[in-house]
Design an enzyme around this catalytic site. Structure first.
Site, mmCIF file in Angstrom:
data_model
loop_
_atom_site.group_PDB
_atom_site.id
_atom_site.type_symbol
_atom_site.label_atom_id
_atom_site.label_comp_id
_atom_site.label_asym_id
_atom_site.label_seq_id
_atom_site.Cartn_x
_atom_site.Cartn_y
_atom_site.Cartn_z
ATOM 1 N N CYS A 49 5.555 -0.012 7.383
ATOM 2 C CA CYS A 49 5.203 1.133 6.549
ATOM 3 C C CYS A 49 6.439 1.535 5.743
ATOM 4 C CB CYS A 49 4.768 2.292 7.446
ATOM 5 S SG CYS A 49 4.293 3.770 6.543
ATOM 6 N N LEU A 50 6.235 1.846 4.481
ATOM 7 C CA LEU A 50 7.365 2.245 3.635
ATOM 8 C C LEU A 50 8.012 3.538 4.140
ATOM 9 C CD1 LEU A 50 5.924 1.412 0.095
ATOM 10 C CD2 LEU A 50 7.548 0.083 1.466
ATOM 11 N N GLN B 198 2.903 10.019 1.229
ATOM 12 C CA GLN B 198 4.214 9.353 1.328
ATOM 13 C C GLN B 198 5.126 9.691 0.159
ATOM 14 O OE1 GLN B 198 2.268 5.301 2.160
ATOM 15 N NE2 GLN B 198 4.196 5.177 3.266
ATOM 16 N N HIS C 57 -4.844 1.580 7.394
ATOM 17 C CA HIS C 57 -3.482 2.121 7.493
ATOM 18 C C HIS C 57 -3.263 3.215 6.442
ATOM 19 C CE1 HIS C 57 1.085 1.376 7.863
ATOM 20 N NE2 HIS C 57 0.968 2.180 6.827
ATOM 21 N N GLU C 58 -3.700 2.945 5.198
ATOM 22 C CA GLU C 58 -3.470 3.919 4.118
ATOM 23 C C GLU C 58 -4.355 5.153 4.282
ATOM 24 O OE1 GLU C 58 -0.868 3.533 2.514
ATOM 25 O OE2 GLU C 58 -0.569 1.439 3.058
ATOM 26 N N HIS D 6 -2.911 7.583 6.621
ATOM 27 C CA HIS D 6 -1.884 8.439 6.025
ATOM 28 C C HIS D 6 -2.483 9.742 5.498
ATOM 29 C CE1 HIS D 6 1.922 6.307 6.155
ATOM 30 N NE2 HIS D 6 1.401 5.213 5.642
ATOM 31 N N GLY E 51 0.835 -1.196 0.000
ATOM 32 C CA GLY E 51 0.000 0.000 0.000
ATOM 33 C C GLY E 51 0.866 1.240 0.000
HETATM 34 NI NI NI Z 1 2.264 3.332 5.660
#
Ligand code: NI
Length: 167
Positions: free
Chosen positions: A91-92, A49, A133-134, A137, A44
Site C-alpha cells: 500500500c502506498l 490517501q 483493497h481500495e 480505504h 491503486g
Molecule cells: Ni492501499
C-alpha cells in the site's frame, strides 16, 4: 499530491459519498490522483490517501504495460465469491510493507465513472484484490487490518521505525 503514511486519522476514517455538488472538485482531482498514483508508482489510490474524505478511487493495473485507467466514484460491492484467494499486498500508505492477505477471489462492483455513467465491473485475480483493497480505504480499513494483531503490530512498528529514519 502528498500521500498520507499510516498511522493517520484520515486513513482510519469512513469517507463520505460524493454528491452532485462535488462534481467540479471530483473532475479536477481525478487526473491529479492518477498522476500521483503513476508517479508513486502504484496500481491503486483511494481519495483518503491524499487526505480527501470522499468515496473516490483510481486503479490502473497496466496490463501488458499499457494504461487501463479506472476511476470509481461511490463504488459499492454488490457480490463477493465464497471462494477465497491469498495474494501479497502492499500500500502506498505503508511504503515498503507487504503481507499475504486473504480475500474473496471474485468481486462485482457498481460505481459511477468520471463521466457520471453508471458502471458495473466483475473482477478476479489481481483486479479483484485491488478493488477490495481500495474500497477498504474508503471505510478506513488498511490491508494490515486483515492480518492478525501480532502481524499488524510488527508491520506498523517496522514502518514507524523506517519513517523515523527517513526524517
Ligand atoms: Ni492501499
Amino acid at each position: 499530491m502528498p500521500i498520507l503514511i499510516a498511522p493517520h486519522a484520515r486513513l482510519k476514517a469512513k469517507a463520505r459519498a460524493i454528491a452532485k455538488g462535488d462534481d467540479d472538485a471530483v473532475r479536477s482531482v481525478i487526473p491529479r490522483m492518477f498522476a500521483t498514483m503513476y508517479t508513486a508508482p502504484g496500481i491503486g489510490l483511494a481519495a483518503p490517501q491524499v487526505d480527501l474524505g470522499l468515496r473516490l478511487l483510481v486503479i490502473d493495473l497496466m496490463p501488458n504495460d499499457k494504461p487501463a485507467p479506472i476511476a470509481m466514484i461511490n463504488p459499492e460491492i454488490v457480490a463477493l465469491s465464497d471462494e477465497l484467494a491469498t495474494r501479497e499486498e502492499g500500500c502506498l500508505s505503508l511504503p515498503g510493507m507487504y503481507a499475504d492477505v486473504v480475500r474473496p477471489a471474485r468481486v462485482k462492483v457498481r460505481y459511477f465513472d468520471e463521466t457520471g455513467a453508471r458502471r458495473e465491473l466483475e473482477a478476479d485475480d489481481l483486479l479483484a484484490a485491488c478493488v477490495q483493497h481500495e474500497i477498504d480505504h474508503l471505510d478506513g480499513v488498511l490491508f494490515v487490518d486483515h492480518l492478525s494483531n501480532l502481524k499488524r503490530n510488527m508491520i506498523m512498528r517496522k514502518l514507524a521505525k523506517e519513517q523515523k529514519l527517513k526524517k
